[in-house]
Design an enzyme around this catalytic site. Structure first.
Site, PDB file in Angstrom:
ATOM      1  N   CYS A 100     -13.459 -12.081  -1.564  1.00  0.00           N
ATOM      2  CA  CYS A 100     -13.451 -13.388  -2.229  1.00  0.00           C
ATOM      3  C   CYS A 100     -14.026 -13.235  -3.633  1.00  0.00           C
ATOM      4  O   CYS A 100     -14.729 -12.280  -3.923  1.00  0.00           O
ATOM      5  CB  CYS A 100     -14.318 -14.389  -1.486  1.00  0.00           C
ATOM      6  SG  CYS A 100     -14.282 -14.211   0.277  1.00  0.00           S
ATOM      7  N   CYS A 127     -11.307 -12.730   3.470  1.00  0.00           N
ATOM      8  CA  CYS A 127     -11.285 -13.623   2.316  1.00  0.00           C
ATOM      9  C   CYS A 127     -11.134 -15.040   2.847  1.00  0.00           C
ATOM     10  O   CYS A 127     -11.347 -15.272   4.033  1.00  0.00           O
ATOM     11  CB  CYS A 127     -10.194 -13.255   1.317  1.00  0.00           C
ATOM     12  SG  CYS A 127      -8.530 -13.538   1.902  1.00  0.00           S
ATOM     13  N   CYS A 167     -17.591 -17.010   0.658  1.00  0.00           N
ATOM     14  CA  CYS A 167     -17.161 -15.838   1.404  1.00  0.00           C
ATOM     15  C   CYS A 167     -17.699 -15.920   2.825  1.00  0.00           C
ATOM     16  O   CYS A 167     -18.853 -16.281   3.026  1.00  0.00           O
ATOM     17  CB  CYS A 167     -17.702 -14.557   0.768  1.00  0.00           C
ATOM     18  SG  CYS A 167     -16.888 -14.111  -0.747  1.00  0.00           S
TER      19      CYS A 167
END
Length: 169
Positions: A88, A12, A96
């Site tokens: 994400c 993430c 991302c």
């Protein structure tokens, strides 16, 4: 796919909440079959305190938890990843990270609980909801019949897991 232990990296942005939660969940749920790691494209440098509190409340070991960059897993001596999942949130226009190499990848986007503003109860609910969404997806993942799926079928299943709309909390 054999009886090997599969390495899974959750990516993430900040590596302070979502990917840390996913790492803890998979390391418990997939014990003996999966080994989870987490990293961020722009790590915060510290795990969000609500992440740690929630994991402890859910009886997870938190000794692993540290915010780190994905470069750590791109090093020559790093474990080879079999799966890389980005968590994400596309809906929030988060960028991302993209993982190089040949692992199986999928996007399992969930909202960032660390970005929630409001009362302490609303913030804690956001972390619990994120935990629930990730736990549901990871439960489906660890129960996939890995040995009986070819690579294309497995990729379809991984993508389906990410497209599932989170159930209302």
């Amino acid at each position: 796919m054999s009886d090997q232990i599969f390495n899974v990296l959750f990516l993430c942005t900040g590596n302070s909440a979502r990917s840390i939660l996913a790492e803890a969940i998979l390391n418990r749920e997939g014990q003996g079959s999966f080994r989870a790691f987490s990293a961020g494209s722009h790590p915060k440098g510290a795990v969000h305190p609500y992440s740690l509190q929630l994991l402890k409340m859910m009886n997870h070991d938190t000794s692993f938890a540290r915010s780190k960059g994905w470069e750590e897993f791109a090093a020559p001596d790093a474990p080879k990843m079999d799966f890389v999942f980005t968590v994400c949130d596309d809906a929030a226009n988060e960028a991302c990270p993209v993982w190089p190499g040949q692992p199986m990848t999928a996007h399992w986007g969930v909202p960032d609980p660390a970005a929630v503003e409001g009362t302490e109860a609303e913030k804690r609910f956001a972390f619990a909801d994120t935990y629930r969404m990730l736990a549901n997806r990871i439960s489906i993942f660890v129960n996939l019949p890995m040995r009986s799926l070819d690579k294309l079928a497995l990729q379809r299943r991984l993508d389906e897991i990410g497209r599932r709309l989170p159930e209302a909390g």
